[in-house]
Enzyme design. Structure first.
Site, PDB file in Angstrom:
ATOM      1  N   TYR A 141      -8.191  17.658  -0.383  1.00 27.35           N
ATOM      2  CA  TYR A 141      -8.651  16.283  -0.178  1.00 27.35           C
ATOM      3  C   TYR A 141     -10.061  16.055  -0.717  1.00 27.35           C
ATOM      4  O   TYR A 141     -10.400  14.939  -1.104  1.00 27.35           O
ATOM      5  CB  TYR A 141      -8.662  15.951   1.324  1.00 27.35           C
ATOM      6  CG  TYR A 141      -7.362  15.415   1.857  1.00 27.35           C
ATOM      7  CD1 TYR A 141      -6.174  16.114   1.675  1.00 27.35           C
ATOM      8  CD2 TYR A 141      -7.324  14.219   2.564  1.00 27.35           C
ATOM      9  CE1 TYR A 141      -4.989  15.640   2.194  1.00 27.35           C
ATOM     10  CE2 TYR A 141      -6.135  13.731   3.083  1.00 27.35           C
ATOM     11  CZ  TYR A 141      -4.983  14.451   2.896  1.00 27.35           C
ATOM     12  OH  TYR A 141      -3.809  13.968   3.417  1.00 27.35           O
ATOM     13  N   ASP A 223       6.330  26.432   2.643  1.00 26.72           N
ATOM     14  CA  ASP A 223       7.698  25.924   2.463  1.00 26.72           C
ATOM     15  C   ASP A 223       8.617  26.450   3.561  1.00 26.72           C
ATOM     16  O   ASP A 223       9.453  25.722   4.102  1.00 26.72           O
ATOM     17  CB  ASP A 223       8.238  26.226   1.048  1.00 26.72           C
ATOM     18  CG  ASP A 223       7.940  27.636   0.569  1.00 26.72           C
ATOM     19  OD1 ASP A 223       7.275  28.408   1.301  1.00 26.72           O
ATOM     20  OD2 ASP A 223       8.373  27.987  -0.546  1.00 26.72           O
ATOM     21  N   ASP A 247      -1.409  17.763   6.757  1.00 29.34           N
ATOM     22  CA  ASP A 247      -1.020  16.357   6.705  1.00 29.34           C
ATOM     23  C   ASP A 247       0.495  16.239   6.618  1.00 29.34           C
ATOM     24  O   ASP A 247       1.129  15.503   7.368  1.00 29.34           O
ATOM     25  CB  ASP A 247      -1.684  15.683   5.494  1.00 29.34           C
ATOM     26  CG  ASP A 247      -1.285  14.223   5.381  1.00 29.34           C
ATOM     27  OD1 ASP A 247      -1.324  13.528   6.412  1.00 29.34           O
ATOM     28  OD2 ASP A 247      -0.920  13.778   4.272  1.00 29.34           O
ATOM     29  N   ASP A 251       3.498  15.023   9.813  1.00 30.78           N
ATOM     30  CA  ASP A 251       4.470  13.921   9.751  1.00 30.78           C
ATOM     31  C   ASP A 251       5.865  14.473  10.034  1.00 30.78           C
ATOM     32  O   ASP A 251       6.667  13.853  10.734  1.00 30.78           O
ATOM     33  CB  ASP A 251       4.470  13.248   8.365  1.00 30.78           C
ATOM     34  CG  ASP A 251       3.576  12.014   8.310  1.00 30.78           C
ATOM     35  OD1 ASP A 251       2.528  12.021   8.983  1.00 30.78           O
ATOM     36  OD2 ASP A 251       3.940  11.041   7.604  1.00 30.78           O
TER      37      ASP A 251
HETATM   38  C1  IPM Z   1      -3.513  11.143   8.393  1.00 29.30           C
HETATM   39  C2  IPM Z   1      -3.403  10.129   7.302  1.00 29.30           C
HETATM   40  C3  IPM Z   1      -4.641  10.210   6.418  1.00 29.30           C
HETATM   41  C4  IPM Z   1      -4.683  11.601   5.827  1.00 29.30           C
HETATM   42  C5  IPM Z   1      -4.716   9.145   5.316  1.00 29.30           C
HETATM   43  C6  IPM Z   1      -4.638   7.754   5.863  1.00 29.30           C
HETATM   44  C7  IPM Z   1      -5.946   9.322   4.463  1.00 29.30           C
HETATM   45  O1  IPM Z   1      -2.231  10.296   6.573  1.00 29.30           O
HETATM   46  O2  IPM Z   1      -4.480  11.077   9.168  1.00 29.30           O
HETATM   47  O3  IPM Z   1      -2.641  11.996   8.501  1.00 29.30           O
HETATM   48  O4  IPM Z   1      -4.001  11.884   4.827  1.00 29.30           O
HETATM   49  O5  IPM Z   1      -5.403  12.429   6.373  1.00 29.30           O
HETATM   50 MN    MN Z   2      -0.907  11.825   7.407  1.00 29.28          MN
END
Ligand code: IPM
Ligand code: MN
Length: 362
Positions: A141, A223, A247, A251
């Site tokens: 990042y 993976d 990240d 999710d």
């Molecule tokens: C998260 C979000 C952020 C990230 C974005 C909005 C920059 O996806 O907090 O997971 O990638 O860190």
């Molecule tokens: Mn995220």
């Protein structure tokens, strides 16, 4: 004692869900005799519109004067032009960097009443209780060079994955320290079969493990971890990994819980130790969900659970934090559901109703 809390609602559903978290905090404060002073500040797309920058100076000042920061979410289609000079997300990334919050804790717990809200088999989900420790201020990042340019043979772009020993050590220490208070298992996630930074990460993980003899360390390729997270999630205790891997994996982990709207996070600038307060940034892991913004149907639970983490880590109010977490669990057990977690024949509650019920239960 007065605690100062900066409230950065941001874009989309951000302000709606943080308002419910603030509602709950106010009730906790009144009940337990704490005075919380909330001050709002701009961040994200709305800040770009008003100030030309996603993280205005006044917000940075406010954050500096606060004990903790509660954030909603940033971003939206209005600011999505790939050629735009700045993006809402840049404000969030700059805030994380400014605050130095390198350790992003993302707890993933499955509420027993919501086993059916996940598309995964309920039998896989029983007992899932994971904390993902995501490195937040380095890696892919932030590392330089990071740019796009024109060449005679077409356009090019570069992002860089760089880590120092110090950056890797401290995030590993956070993971091991957390594991000591839990089931004493750390899974370090990397891509050591390809990436140099991952091989360094693995080496350091083995070294840091020596400082925590009561904790078991395993290494796992990212993976494989992505697969194991949906195949046998109950096997994990603490997962620790690079910024971008974290990240993506969180999710995915949200699917275990049944909704993105349930997962909170705490971002800290130091290894958390019981009884020690540290400034932190608290935000749901979900985004600004522009498609449902303003409809009053967003799930405020991720924001409310983030407020619980704020009480725990930045204000040192462990009992109050547990109070909020228990109120959330009771509300869910009582059938309180926004549309994202509603199952057949259940009644649907609005964002505000969920916030009010949890505030009533604390
Ligand atoms: C998260 C979000 C952020 C990230 C974005 C909005 C920059 O996806 O907090 O997971 O990638 O860190
Ligand atoms: Mn995220």
């Amino acid at each position: 004692m007065e605690y100062r809390i900066a409230v950065l609602g941001g874009d989309g559903i951000g302000p709606e869900v943080t308002a419910e978290a603030v509602r709950v905090l106010k009730v906790v404060g009144a009940k337990r005799g704490h005075s919380f002073r909330f001050t709002e500040g701009p961040i994200g797309g709305n800040a770009i519109d008003r100030f030309g920058t996603a993280l205005p100076e006044e917000t940075v000042r406010l954050v500096k004067q606060s004990d903790a920061v509660l954030l909603g979410a940033v971003g939206g289609p209005k600011w999505d032009d790939p050629r735009a000079a700045t993006r809402p997300e840049a404000g969030l990334l700059a805030l994380r960097k400014t605050m130095g919050v390198f350790a992003n804790l993302r707890p993933v717990k499955v509420f027993p009443q919501l086993l059916g809200a996940s598309p995964l088999k309920p039998s896989l989900l029983e007992g899932v209780d994971i904390v993902v420790v995501r490195e937040l201020t380095g890696g892919l990042y932030f590392s330089k060079p990071k740019r796009r340019w024109q060449t005679a043979r077409g356009r090019r772009g570069v992002d860089t994955l760089k880590y120092t020993e110090r950056e890797i050590r401290r995030i590993l220490q956070v993971a091991f320290a957390l594991a000591q208070g839990r089931r004493k298992k750390v899974t370090s996630v990397d891509k050591a079969n390809v990436l140099e930074t991952s091989r360094l990460w693995r080496e350091l993980a083995n070294e840091v493990a020596g400082e925590y003899p009561d904790v078991t360390l395993e290494h796992m390729l990212v993976d494989t971890a992505a697969m194991q997270l949906v195949r046998s999630p109950a096997r994990f205790d603490v997962l620790v990994t690079e910024n971008m891997f974290g990240d993506i994996l969180t999710d995915e982990a949200a699917v275990l819980a049944g909704s993105m709207g349930l997962l909170p996070s705490a971002s800290l600038a130091a290894v958390p130790r019981p009884g020690k307060r540290a400034k932190g940034l608290y935000e749901p892991i979900h985004g600004s969900a522009p498609d449902i913004a303003g409809k009053g149907i967003a799930n405020p639970i991720a924001a409310i659970l983030s407020a619980a983490l704020l009480l725990r880590y930045s204000l040192g109010l462990e009992e109050e934090a547990s109070l909020v977490e228990r109120a959330v669990a009771t509300a869910i057990a009582d059938g309180c559901r926004t549309p994202d977690i509603v199952q057949a024949r259940e009644r649907t509650s609005s964002t505000r109703e969920v916030g009010e019920l949890i505030a009533h239960l604390v």
